[in-house]
Enzyme design. Structure first.
Site, PDB file in Angstrom:
ATOM      1  N   HIS A   5      -1.306 -14.628   8.709  1.00  8.30           N
ATOM      2  CA  HIS A   5      -1.946 -13.175   8.420  1.00  8.30           C
ATOM      3  C   HIS A   5      -2.991 -13.419   7.425  1.00  8.30           C
ATOM      4  O   HIS A   5      -3.059 -13.875   6.391  1.00  8.30           O
ATOM      5  CB  HIS A   5      -0.895 -12.380   7.861  1.00  8.30           C
ATOM      6  CG  HIS A   5      -1.108 -10.813   7.565  1.00  8.30           C
ATOM      7  ND1 HIS A   5      -1.095  -9.982   8.934  1.00  8.30           N
ATOM      8  CD2 HIS A   5      -1.702 -10.080   6.647  1.00  8.30           C
ATOM      9  CE1 HIS A   5      -1.479  -8.904   8.400  1.00  8.30           C
ATOM     10  NE2 HIS A   5      -1.743  -8.634   7.161  1.00  8.30           N
ATOM     11  N   MET A  62     -10.666  -7.375   3.298  1.00  3.37           N
ATOM     12  CA  MET A  62     -10.893  -6.117   2.541  1.00  3.37           C
ATOM     13  C   MET A  62     -12.510  -6.273   2.105  1.00  3.37           C
ATOM     14  O   MET A  62     -13.074  -7.384   1.815  1.00  3.37           O
ATOM     15  CB  MET A  62      -9.995  -6.308   1.310  1.00  3.37           C
ATOM     16  CG  MET A  62      -8.567  -6.448   1.518  1.00  3.37           C
ATOM     17  SD  MET A  62      -7.786  -6.572  -0.140  1.00  3.37           S
ATOM     18  CE  MET A  62      -6.222  -7.026   0.387  1.00  3.37           C
ATOM     19  N   MET A  75       2.240  -0.203   6.421  1.00  2.00           N
ATOM     20  CA  MET A  75       1.845  -0.624   4.975  1.00  2.00           C
ATOM     21  C   MET A  75       2.759   0.024   4.239  1.00  2.00           C
ATOM     22  O   MET A  75       3.078   1.089   4.040  1.00  2.00           O
ATOM     23  CB  MET A  75       0.489  -0.311   4.694  1.00  2.00           C
ATOM     24  CG  MET A  75      -0.738  -0.689   5.193  1.00  2.00           C
ATOM     25  SD  MET A  75      -0.671  -2.643   5.179  1.00  2.00           S
ATOM     26  CE  MET A  75      -0.630  -2.831   3.320  1.00  2.00           C
ATOM     27  N   SER A 121       0.939 -14.013   4.380  1.00  2.00           N
ATOM     28  CA  SER A 121      -0.571 -13.881   3.938  1.00  2.00           C
ATOM     29  C   SER A 121      -1.304 -14.988   3.282  1.00  2.00           C
ATOM     30  O   SER A 121      -0.958 -14.971   1.917  1.00  2.00           O
ATOM     31  CB  SER A 121      -0.502 -12.306   3.306  1.00  2.00           C
ATOM     32  OG  SER A 121      -1.786 -12.117   2.791  1.00  2.00           O
ATOM     33  N   ASP A 159      -5.915 -11.198   5.360  1.00  2.03           N
ATOM     34  CA  ASP A 159      -6.254  -9.887   5.004  1.00  2.03           C
ATOM     35  C   ASP A 159      -7.740  -9.650   4.684  1.00  2.03           C
ATOM     36  O   ASP A 159      -8.229 -10.452   3.787  1.00  2.03           O
ATOM     37  CB  ASP A 159      -5.443  -9.482   3.742  1.00  2.03           C
ATOM     38  CG  ASP A 159      -3.787  -9.380   4.022  1.00  2.03           C
ATOM     39  OD1 ASP A 159      -3.678  -8.211   4.885  1.00  2.03           O
ATOM     40  OD2 ASP A 159      -3.171  -9.933   3.294  1.00  2.03           O
ATOM     41  N   MET A 179      -8.819  -4.389   6.438  1.00  2.05           N
ATOM     42  CA  MET A 179      -9.064  -2.971   5.729  1.00  2.05           C
ATOM     43  C   MET A 179     -10.435  -2.843   5.153  1.00  2.05           C
ATOM     44  O   MET A 179     -10.880  -3.077   4.126  1.00  2.05           O
ATOM     45  CB  MET A 179      -8.165  -3.432   4.172  1.00  2.05           C
ATOM     46  CG  MET A 179      -6.525  -3.586   4.786  1.00  2.05           C
ATOM     47  SD  MET A 179      -5.648  -4.367   3.384  1.00  2.05           S
ATOM     48  CE  MET A 179      -5.723  -6.011   4.115  1.00  2.05           C
ATOM     49  N   HIS A 202      -5.838  -8.666   9.738  1.00  3.77           N
ATOM     50  CA  HIS A 202      -5.770  -7.228   9.226  1.00  3.77           C
ATOM     51  C   HIS A 202      -7.058  -6.524   8.588  1.00  3.77           C
ATOM     52  O   HIS A 202      -7.401  -7.298   7.455  1.00  3.77           O
ATOM     53  CB  HIS A 202      -4.508  -7.089   8.230  1.00  3.77           C
ATOM     54  CG  HIS A 202      -4.304  -5.855   7.763  1.00  3.77           C
ATOM     55  ND1 HIS A 202      -3.329  -5.716   6.666  1.00  3.77           N
ATOM     56  CD2 HIS A 202      -4.738  -4.688   7.854  1.00  3.77           C
ATOM     57  CE1 HIS A 202      -3.371  -4.422   6.292  1.00  3.77           C
ATOM     58  NE2 HIS A 202      -4.157  -3.726   7.221  1.00  3.77           N
ATOM     59  N   ASP A 223       4.059  -4.519   6.160  1.00  2.00           N
ATOM     60  CA  ASP A 223       3.030  -5.517   5.060  1.00  2.00           C
ATOM     61  C   ASP A 223       3.171  -4.719   3.750  1.00  2.00           C
ATOM     62  O   ASP A 223       2.776  -3.895   3.761  1.00  2.00           O
ATOM     63  CB  ASP A 223       1.636  -5.333   5.507  1.00  2.00           C
ATOM     64  CG  ASP A 223       0.854  -6.498   4.751  1.00  2.00           C
ATOM     65  OD1 ASP A 223       1.217  -6.924   3.755  1.00  2.00           O
ATOM     66  OD2 ASP A 223      -0.353  -6.580   4.932  1.00  2.00           O
TER      67      ASP A 223
END
Length: 228
Positions: free
Chosen positions: A38, A42, A142, A13, A40, A73, A71, A178
């Site tokens: 990866h 957010m 998660m 990540s 992330d 979020m 990913h 993750d």
């Protein structure tokens, strides 16, 4: 993306990378054995942190030679699907908790030319994805509450990973984990059935672009533990 296979994937990540050197960091982790990259995303709303968006994905896309595993979020998801597709995401994962019409979201992700993933927070039961398994290419469990890197692994999630593995059966769906994955927890999640392991601080700790061999040592240690 290459053809589906269930061999173990290590997906560092970049949330734990040097934000000022993302391109070099991506090249370094791939050269040192990363299978996927990866990312992330957010929004400060769905989770209590803000990271980056489609512009960052677009900026690092030329540096990613493997698979860009994005990913989300964020909530809502649907207004941003095309932007991430245009930016070059290979896999786009949305949370089952992010909106009321998750089938529509997953179908839109595939329609935009990406692999579709669905993620579950620790408090969401495995059964929540049962109606979605014919619409996804990846299920992400998660094992920390999303929002920040470096958290401790929630061990009761191992039963959920095993339940998801059973639900997936022989479908061509990756089971990704993750949160808190390192050389200690990697064998636990692999035995429970995961085939894609996201690791942030456990990969980047102690290394740098200038000392990228440490990334390689960390990735190799996680892989060896998971396969052992």
């Amino acid at each position: 993306m290459t053809a589906f296979d269930r061999t173990l994937k290590i997906a560092p990540s970049i949330l734990s990378a040097d934000f000022a050197a993302f391109g070099a960091e991506v090249r370094a982790i791939e050269a040192q054995g990363a299978d996927w990259v990866h990312v992330d995303v957010m929004d400060g709303h769905f989770v209590p942190n803000i990271t980056f968006g489609p512009q960052l994905v677009r900026a690092i896309r030329p540096h990613v030679k493997t698979v860009m595993d994005v990913h989300l979020m964020i909530a809502p998801v649907d207004p941003y699907i095309d932007a991430f597709a245009d930016a070059g995401a290979d896999i786009l994962t949305a949370h089952v908790e992010a909106g009321p019409h998750v089938h529509r979201t997953l179908q839109a992700i595939r329609a935009a030319g990406m692999k579709a993933g669905v993620a579950l927070n620790p408090g969401t039961p495995a059964e929540a994805v049962a109606p979605l398994l014919d619409d996804v290419d990846l299920v992400l469990a998660m094992t920390v509450n999303p929002g920040f890197g470096g958290q401790k692994f929630i061990h009761p999630m191992l039963d959920k990973i095993a339940a998801l593995r059973g639900m997936i059966g022989d479908r061509k769906i990756h089971l990704e984990v993750d949160g808190g994955v390192d050389a200690t927890t990697a064998p636990l999640v692999a035995r429970a059935g995961a085939d894609a392991l996201v690791a942030g601080s456990a990969v980047f700790r102690g290394g740098s672009v200038e000392e990228a061999q440490i990334y390689g040592e960390n990735i190799a240690a996680i892989r060896a533990a998971a396969q052992g």
